[in-house]
Design an enzyme around this catalytic site. Sequence first.
Site, PDB file in Angstrom:
ATOM      1  N   HIS A   1      74.655  71.771 -12.409  1.00 14.50           N
ATOM      2  CA  HIS A   1      75.313  70.701 -13.160  1.00 14.50           C
ATOM      3  C   HIS A   1      76.097  69.780 -12.220  1.00 14.50           C
ATOM      4  O   HIS A   1      76.884  68.958 -12.673  1.00 14.50           O
ATOM      5  CB  HIS A   1      76.271  71.269 -14.205  1.00 14.50           C
ATOM      6  CG  HIS A   1      75.641  72.271 -15.108  1.00 14.50           C
ATOM      7  ND1 HIS A   1      75.656  73.631 -14.833  1.00 14.50           N
ATOM      8  CD2 HIS A   1      74.960  72.123 -16.271  1.00 14.50           C
ATOM      9  CE1 HIS A   1      75.012  74.272 -15.808  1.00 14.50           C
ATOM     10  NE2 HIS A   1      74.585  73.390 -16.682  1.00 14.50           N
TER      11      HIS A   1
ATOM     12  N   ASP B   1      77.371  78.815 -22.776  1.00 15.66           N
ATOM     13  CA  ASP B   1      76.106  79.419 -23.177  1.00 15.66           C
ATOM     14  C   ASP B   1      76.314  80.857 -23.632  1.00 15.66           C
ATOM     15  O   ASP B   1      75.798  81.276 -24.677  1.00 15.66           O
ATOM     16  CB  ASP B   1      75.122  79.401 -22.000  1.00 15.66           C
ATOM     17  CG  ASP B   1      74.563  78.020 -21.698  1.00 15.66           C
ATOM     18  OD1 ASP B   1      75.137  77.029 -22.178  1.00 15.66           O
ATOM     19  OD2 ASP B   1      73.564  77.936 -20.961  1.00 15.66           O
TER      20      ASP B   1
ATOM     21  N   SER C   1      70.542  70.191 -21.895  1.00 13.88           N
ATOM     22  CA  SER C   1      69.408  69.425 -21.415  1.00 13.88           C
ATOM     23  C   SER C   1      69.743  68.836 -20.044  1.00 13.88           C
ATOM     24  O   SER C   1      70.882  68.856 -19.601  1.00 13.88           O
ATOM     25  CB  SER C   1      69.066  68.321 -22.413  1.00 13.88           C
ATOM     26  OG  SER C   1      68.685  68.888 -23.655  1.00 13.88           O
ATOM     27  N   GLY C   2      68.722  68.317 -19.384  1.00  9.15           N
ATOM     28  CA  GLY C   2      68.895  67.783 -18.046  1.00  9.15           C
ATOM     29  C   GLY C   2      68.332  68.677 -16.970  1.00  9.15           C
ATOM     30  O   GLY C   2      68.330  68.316 -15.787  1.00  9.15           O
ATOM     31  N   HIS C   3      67.829  69.890 -17.375  1.00 11.50           N
ATOM     32  CA  HIS C   3      67.251  70.835 -16.416  1.00 11.50           C
ATOM     33  C   HIS C   3      65.739  70.943 -16.568  1.00 11.50           C
ATOM     34  O   HIS C   3      65.134  71.870 -16.038  1.00 11.50           O
ATOM     35  CB  HIS C   3      67.866  72.220 -16.614  1.00 11.50           C
ATOM     36  CG  HIS C   3      69.351  72.253 -16.525  1.00 11.50           C
ATOM     37  ND1 HIS C   3      70.041  71.777 -15.434  1.00 11.50           N
ATOM     38  CD2 HIS C   3      70.290  72.687 -17.409  1.00 11.50           C
ATOM     39  CE1 HIS C   3      71.338  71.937 -15.643  1.00 11.50           C
ATOM     40  NE2 HIS C   3      71.519  72.473 -16.832  1.00 11.50           N
TER      41      HIS C   3
END
Length: 329
Positions: free
Chosen positions: A215, A109, A54-56
């Site tokens: 990131h 990932d 998350s965060g994107h």
Amino acid sequence: MKKFMNSVDTILTESLHGFAAAHADILTLDPSGKFIQRKALKAGKVALISGGGSGHEPLHGGFVGHGMLDAACPGQVFTSPTPDQMVEAAAAVDTGAGCLFIVKNYEGDVMNFEMGAEMAGGQVMSVITNDDVAVEDSTWTTGRRGVAGTMVVEKIAGAAAESGMALAPLAELAKRVNANARSMGVALTSCTVPAAGKPTFDIGDGEMEFGVGIHGEPGRRRDTLKSADAIAEEICTSIVNDLGDRAKGNALLFVNGFGGTPVMELYLMYNSARAILEKKGVTIVRSLVGSYVTSLDMAGCSITVVMMDGEMLDLWDRPVHTAGLRWGM
């Protein structure tokens, strides 16, 4: 650190519940919070599943819906989702035609989606996106990073799946889109991960990080802040040089904000990039400008060029209805 939150431990859960409630006409959140899925599944359609840390946002959950993804698996902030998330998502959205995993090229990932595919069984194929030309390897990846071009792969493959394309040709199409996509980003500020409570890296007022990752990973170099035209010139030249003989003909130009950049500045960068690319023989026939693949609150942007053939253009134009991208419905 100033952020709207109640607790570092609950920020993702509360955000996901708010997201699902706000877009309840399009998608649902698994009760365990492991994945977001399309509300209306289409029988006999290949299911597209993606995900990542998350965060994107809006990547990836914001692209669940008609014409794009059937499910997205959110990890913690900048942390890969776990294999069981992919297994449960595949079981929920596979309507009999198999699943295509779209995976950004980060070691966590790739490893976890690979394990998920093995555990899920059935018909599962994977496509790795690696459109970032800034660096060949980093501490996060083996090979190039998957960045904003991932969204273009999801859109074009999603339209093809919606039209009934089978799993194997769909995977080949997604690979072709990725092969035609190149991206590079530049950061003006760092991002701040809530759990860390401080910026990921220090950067001076008169500096920029050229080729930064989504990131906050280091890019090609730290440099003094330059004009928008100079930044766009270096990025576009790197992209065109990397495309080589492919860099002729029709293209999509995608200027993506990292989360803390005003829209006015993104369009300014688009204006610079378009002029530079057209001088280099690239014909811009489709455009997208906005914050779609973000890095929390980072100020900066990326430029993505995707060389488009007739099939890809047709699929890009097909209707899409998601929280983060919609047209033609």
